[in-house]
Design an enzyme around this catalytic site. Structure first.
Site, short mmCIF file in Angstrom:
data_model
loop_
_atom_site.label_atom_id
_atom_site.label_comp_id
_atom_site.label_asym_id
_atom_site.label_seq_id
_atom_site.Cartn_x
_atom_site.Cartn_y
_atom_site.Cartn_z
N GLY A 12 0.83 -1.21 0.00
CA GLY A 12 0.00 0.00 0.00
C GLY A 12 0.85 1.25 0.00
O GLY A 12 0.59 2.21 0.72
N ASN A 89 1.60 -2.62 5.44
CA ASN A 89 0.91 -1.35 5.71
C ASN A 89 -0.50 -1.29 5.11
O ASN A 89 -1.37 -0.63 5.66
CB ASN A 89 1.76 -0.21 5.14
CG ASN A 89 0.97 1.07 5.00
OD1 ASN A 89 0.75 1.80 5.96
ND2 ASN A 89 0.50 1.36 3.78
N SER A 148 -3.30 -1.01 14.82
CA SER A 148 -4.03 0.17 15.30
C SER A 148 -4.41 -0.05 16.76
O SER A 148 -4.72 -1.18 17.16
CB SER A 148 -5.30 0.37 14.48
OG SER A 148 -6.14 1.32 15.10
N TYR A 163 -13.05 -3.56 11.52
CA TYR A 163 -11.69 -3.00 11.63
C TYR A 163 -11.03 -3.44 12.93
O TYR A 163 -9.86 -3.85 12.93
CB TYR A 163 -11.78 -1.47 11.55
CG TYR A 163 -10.44 -0.78 11.43
CD1 TYR A 163 -9.72 -0.79 10.24
CD2 TYR A 163 -9.88 -0.11 12.52
CE1 TYR A 163 -8.50 -0.15 10.12
CE2 TYR A 163 -8.65 0.54 12.41
CZ TYR A 163 -7.97 0.51 11.22
OH TYR A 163 -6.75 1.15 11.11
N1 LIG Z 1 -4.54 6.96 9.37
C1 LIG Z 1 -4.73 6.55 10.62
O1 LIG Z 1 -5.15 7.34 11.50
C2 LIG Z 1 -4.38 5.15 11.02
C3 LIG Z 1 -4.46 4.81 12.37
C4 LIG Z 1 -4.13 3.53 12.76
C5 LIG Z 1 -3.72 2.59 11.82
N2 LIG Z 1 -3.67 2.95 10.50
C6 LIG Z 1 -3.26 1.91 9.55
O2 LIG Z 1 -2.20 2.40 8.75
C7 LIG Z 1 -2.21 1.74 7.48
C8 LIG Z 1 -2.13 2.78 6.37
O3 LIG Z 1 -3.25 3.63 6.52
P1 LIG Z 1 -3.36 5.07 5.85
O4 LIG Z 1 -3.87 5.96 6.90
O5 LIG Z 1 -2.14 5.40 5.12
O6 LIG Z 1 -4.59 4.77 4.86
P2 LIG Z 1 -4.88 5.22 3.36
O7 LIG Z 1 -4.37 6.59 3.12
O8 LIG Z 1 -6.33 4.93 3.19
O9 LIG Z 1 -4.01 4.20 2.50
C9 LIG Z 1 -4.30 2.84 2.51
C10 LIG Z 1 -3.36 2.15 1.56
O10 LIG Z 1 -3.65 0.75 1.56
C11 LIG Z 1 -3.81 0.35 0.21
N3 LIG Z 1 -4.64 -0.84 0.08
C12 LIG Z 1 -5.89 -1.05 0.53
N4 LIG Z 1 -6.31 -2.27 0.16
C13 LIG Z 1 -5.30 -2.85 -0.53
C14 LIG Z 1 -5.12 -4.08 -1.17
N5 LIG Z 1 -6.08 -5.03 -1.21
N6 LIG Z 1 -3.93 -4.35 -1.76
C15 LIG Z 1 -2.96 -3.42 -1.77
N7 LIG Z 1 -3.06 -2.21 -1.21
C16 LIG Z 1 -4.23 -1.94 -0.59
C17 LIG Z 1 -4.42 1.55 -0.48
O11 LIG Z 1 -4.33 1.41 -1.89
P3 LIG Z 1 -5.38 2.15 -2.89
O12 LIG Z 1 -4.87 3.55 -3.07
O13 LIG Z 1 -5.32 1.31 -4.12
O14 LIG Z 1 -6.72 2.12 -2.21
C18 LIG Z 1 -3.53 2.63 0.11
O15 LIG Z 1 -2.28 2.65 -0.53
C19 LIG Z 1 -3.48 0.90 7.45
O16 LIG Z 1 -3.17 -0.44 7.75
C20 LIG Z 1 -4.32 1.51 8.55
O17 LIG Z 1 -5.24 0.58 9.10
C21 LIG Z 1 -3.98 4.20 10.07
#
Ligand SMILES: NC(=O)c1ccc[n+]([C@@H]2O[C@H](COP(=O)([O-])OP(=O)(O)OC[C@H]3O[C@@H](n4cnc5c(N)ncnc54)[C@H](OP(=O)(O)O)[C@@H]3O)[C@@H](O)[C@H]2O)c1
Length: 240
Positions: A12, A89, A148, A163
């Protein structure tokens, strides 16, 4: 085969925490294989990092696809021979607080199919990558699972059933593979990035992306980060 740089894989990596993790690992001298399910957005991310003169390349990877994971492993074996860092990620949070339908954040309303979809990506996605790439990992390699605090059993609030289950299970994945891979000297940890201003976290989140990746990058690359089988935030262990 000539091997100079450490090889890192980030899932990701086309946006959000994944892209910044890739940028920072490459800035620290690793060769980073960005992976993305969408070749177009992946290529855009690759271009951004290449303009910064970073050592990066792109491979297509949908973490829901075992075939993609295996194809990635075959490519890396041929091209690089090893994987030193894997950052799991990629993640989704389709449950919406405003939606009372199949993707509702209400545990009494959300469709089990939505829960399975989240589990497939957030939990089994990491399992697929570990199974595919662990054979290529030398002693000292690191696996970082981006989890998370919403998956912490000790701090569970209401809402977001799928989630929360997926991240609690991802933490178990961390514990299990930390034990399985300990004899080979491979470190496996979970990290909570905090609430971060990405597409997932939203503009109201409390942390910058740079702050969000700090502990991910630290666990993936810092010489002093030598423990395995723990859950981290801000470089400190937190309860499961
Ligand atoms: N942001 C927060 O506050 C937060 C807090 C706690 C944990 N997290 C965790 O941090 C990680 C990254 O989150 P983020 O905030 O950066 O989210 P984001 O901006 O929504 O990015 C998510 C990424 O995951 C990719 N993805 C989703 N499904 C996929 C699949 N089947 N195969 C390959 N790639 C896939 C997306 O690709 P596409 O562009 O193709 O959709 C995107 O690159 C996640 O695991 C999330 O649960 C985030």
């Amino acid at each position: 085969m000539q091997q100079t740089k450490m090889i890192a894989v980030v899932t990701g990596a086309n946006r959000g925490l994944g892209l910044e993790t890739a940028r920072q690992l490459a800035s620290r001298g690793l060769h980073v294989i960005l992976t993305a399910r969408n070749p177009r957005t992946g290529a855009e991310a690759l271009g951004r990092l290449q303009t910064e003169k970073l050592a990066v390349e792109l491979r297509k990877l949908d973490v829901n696809s075992t075939e993609d994971a295996q194809a990635l492993a075959r490519y890396i074996k041929e091209a690089h021979g090893r994987v030193d860092v894997l950052v799991n990620n990629a993640g989704i949070l389709p449950e919406s607080s405003r939606d009372a339908g199949a993707k509702s954040a209400n545990p009494l309303k959300v469709s089990p199919l939505t829960v399975m979809e989240i589990f497939n990506t957030n939990t089994l996605g990491a399992v697929r990558l570990i199974q595919a790439l662990a054979p290529l990992m030398p002693e000292g390699a690191r696996i970082v699972n981006v989890s998370s605090g919403m998956g912490a059993l000790n701090d569970t609030g209401g809402g977001y059933l799928g989630y929360r289950i997926s991240k609690a299970a991802l933490n178990m994945v961390t514990r299990m593979f930390a034990a399985e891979l300990a004899p080979r000297g491979i470190l496996v940890n979970s990290v909570c990035p905090g609430w971060v201003r990405t597409d997932m976290g939203g503009t109201g989140a409390s942390r910058s992306i740079e702050k969000g990746v700090e502990t991910i990058v630290w666990l993936a690359s810092a010489p002093e980060a030598t423990e395995s089988g723990f859950f981290w935030r801000d470089r400190r262990k937190i309860p499961w």
